[in-house]
Scaffold this active site. Sequence first.
Site, short mmCIF file in Angstrom:
data_model
loop_
_atom_site.label_atom_id
_atom_site.label_comp_id
_atom_site.label_asym_id
_atom_site.label_seq_id
_atom_site.Cartn_x
_atom_site.Cartn_y
_atom_site.Cartn_z
N GLU A 365 4.51 10.58 -3.62
CA GLU A 365 4.20 10.34 -5.03
C GLU A 365 5.46 10.29 -5.88
O GLU A 365 5.60 9.45 -6.77
CB GLU A 365 3.24 11.41 -5.55
CG GLU A 365 1.90 11.47 -4.84
CD GLU A 365 1.14 10.16 -4.88
OE1 GLU A 365 1.42 9.31 -5.75
OE2 GLU A 365 0.27 9.96 -4.03
N HIS A 449 -2.26 -0.58 1.06
CA HIS A 449 -2.28 0.60 1.93
C HIS A 449 -2.49 0.22 3.39
O HIS A 449 -2.40 1.09 4.27
CB HIS A 449 -3.38 1.57 1.50
CG HIS A 449 -3.11 2.25 0.19
ND1 HIS A 449 -3.57 1.76 -1.01
CD2 HIS A 449 -2.42 3.38 -0.09
CE1 HIS A 449 -3.18 2.57 -1.99
NE2 HIS A 449 -2.48 3.55 -1.46
#
EC number: 3.4.24.28
Length: 521
Positions: A365, A449
């Site tokens: 992140e 993803h």
Amino acid sequence: MGLGKKLSVAVAASFMSLSISLPGVQAAEGHQLKENQTNFLSKNAIAQSELSAPNDKAVKQFLKKNSNIFKGDPSKRLKLVESTTDALGYKHFRYAPVVNGVPIKDSQVIVHVDKSDNVYAVNGELHNQSAAKTDNSQKVSSEKALALAFKAIGKSPDAVSNGAAKNSNKAELKAIETKDGSYRLAYDVTIRYVEPEPANWEVLVDAETGSILKQQNKVEHAAATGSGTTLKGATVPLNISYEGGKYVLRDLSKPTGTQIITYDLQNRQSRLPGTLVSSTTKTFTSSSQRAAVDAHYNLGKVYDYFYSNFKRNSYDNKGSKIVSSVHYGTQYNNAAWTGDQMIYGDGDGSFFSPLSGSLDVTAHEMTHGVTQETANLIYENQPGALNESFSDVFGYFNDTEDWDIGEDITVSQPALRSLSNPTKYNQPDNYANYRNLPNTDEGDYGGVHTNSGIPNKAAYNTITKLGVSKSQQIYYRALTTYLTPSSTFKDAKAALIQSARDLYGSTDAAKVEAAWNAVGL
């Protein structure tokens, strides 16, 4: 390093054709960017690579003198955004290509100059054959564009809040390339808020008609589903501060003064960032504090990693506060970078445990924040898959015990993704198996993803050939120095090869090239 006066000319072959003979490289026809097209082409013979001085004026003189390579003089259509000098003493001039003075969205040109003031590489998207003017005129104000964008996402400015973070909503006038190769003026609107739910919207508003051309919520996730179990319960050291008669999770120990702050949302999805986690003693031991302890401890380690290895001060390299909020929502199956901070859900107990319990997810992140402030890879198709991949790769660099990502927080399967074996988690590991998914929310914006497994496997190949120490420097340099918002897999390969050559020479550059060749690129 064998650079001399060699020039690597990087141009988007979708925007201009080059009459340069290179093995295995062909210019694309028309204006549609090909997924497997590089914009980092090599050229050995140039009119001049030595600059009279390392500044914007001299760079533009260089571009003008080499107009035969660029099929025209690009110097008149480039606006300097910034110039930087890296640890090697190389200078990098980052430009925005413009149409009638308006920056073209998601396009950059970077001119790279060595210590001898020789241009050794140019990469990016020149748009050198673009029209002199856009097809439309500006009739909508920036204030009106922002209001139209809020209407498009179904929100009122008064109904959302960015918590303690600054208001970063903005509408910037850009030139947008259309499918037929022409350009239209549009506002690139950014709307960020953290309540009633996290959002990082990009909305394109036609500057003449006010119509909505595109809208996308770019909150970037490490995972789409999660689970919830108790955290490990290990005792770890914490950097805290004493405020108002209590101890709080505010790390003031960093030599740069950057603060790391951890909040508790107490299962709310509003009023972010929440309540600053506190204790009457120096210990944070209650069960409700464990997710916060992990977030605070892990983020401190990630900050230290970026600073000790690259001297990077916070995600933006400007010392901004690094904020985390835990216990987001009820059984929230996600961790996310919202554009200003990180949030962590507790999971639902079936797939994830609290997501702050994973060092590599925290690093993943944080790297989204670094990417946002450097290459700013657009979150769709190949650039989006690279965005995810670079976050996974730096997740690994922070947690090198295994090749898996998210193994400490998954319950129903061993991990989320694997760098060494992407197919284990239904990702392709070779470009031959690239999945052309729709550029929609349901299609994961072109499979960001999913297709990240291909560059992830290339990273695994690189690391096993060169080791962590060299590989992390190569990847960081590529991300912060060479990649641009629209970079493709081929561009990433070229950027990483060039970064390896810059840092370690041609032998290691060849190993990086082999690592990417092995995944079909």
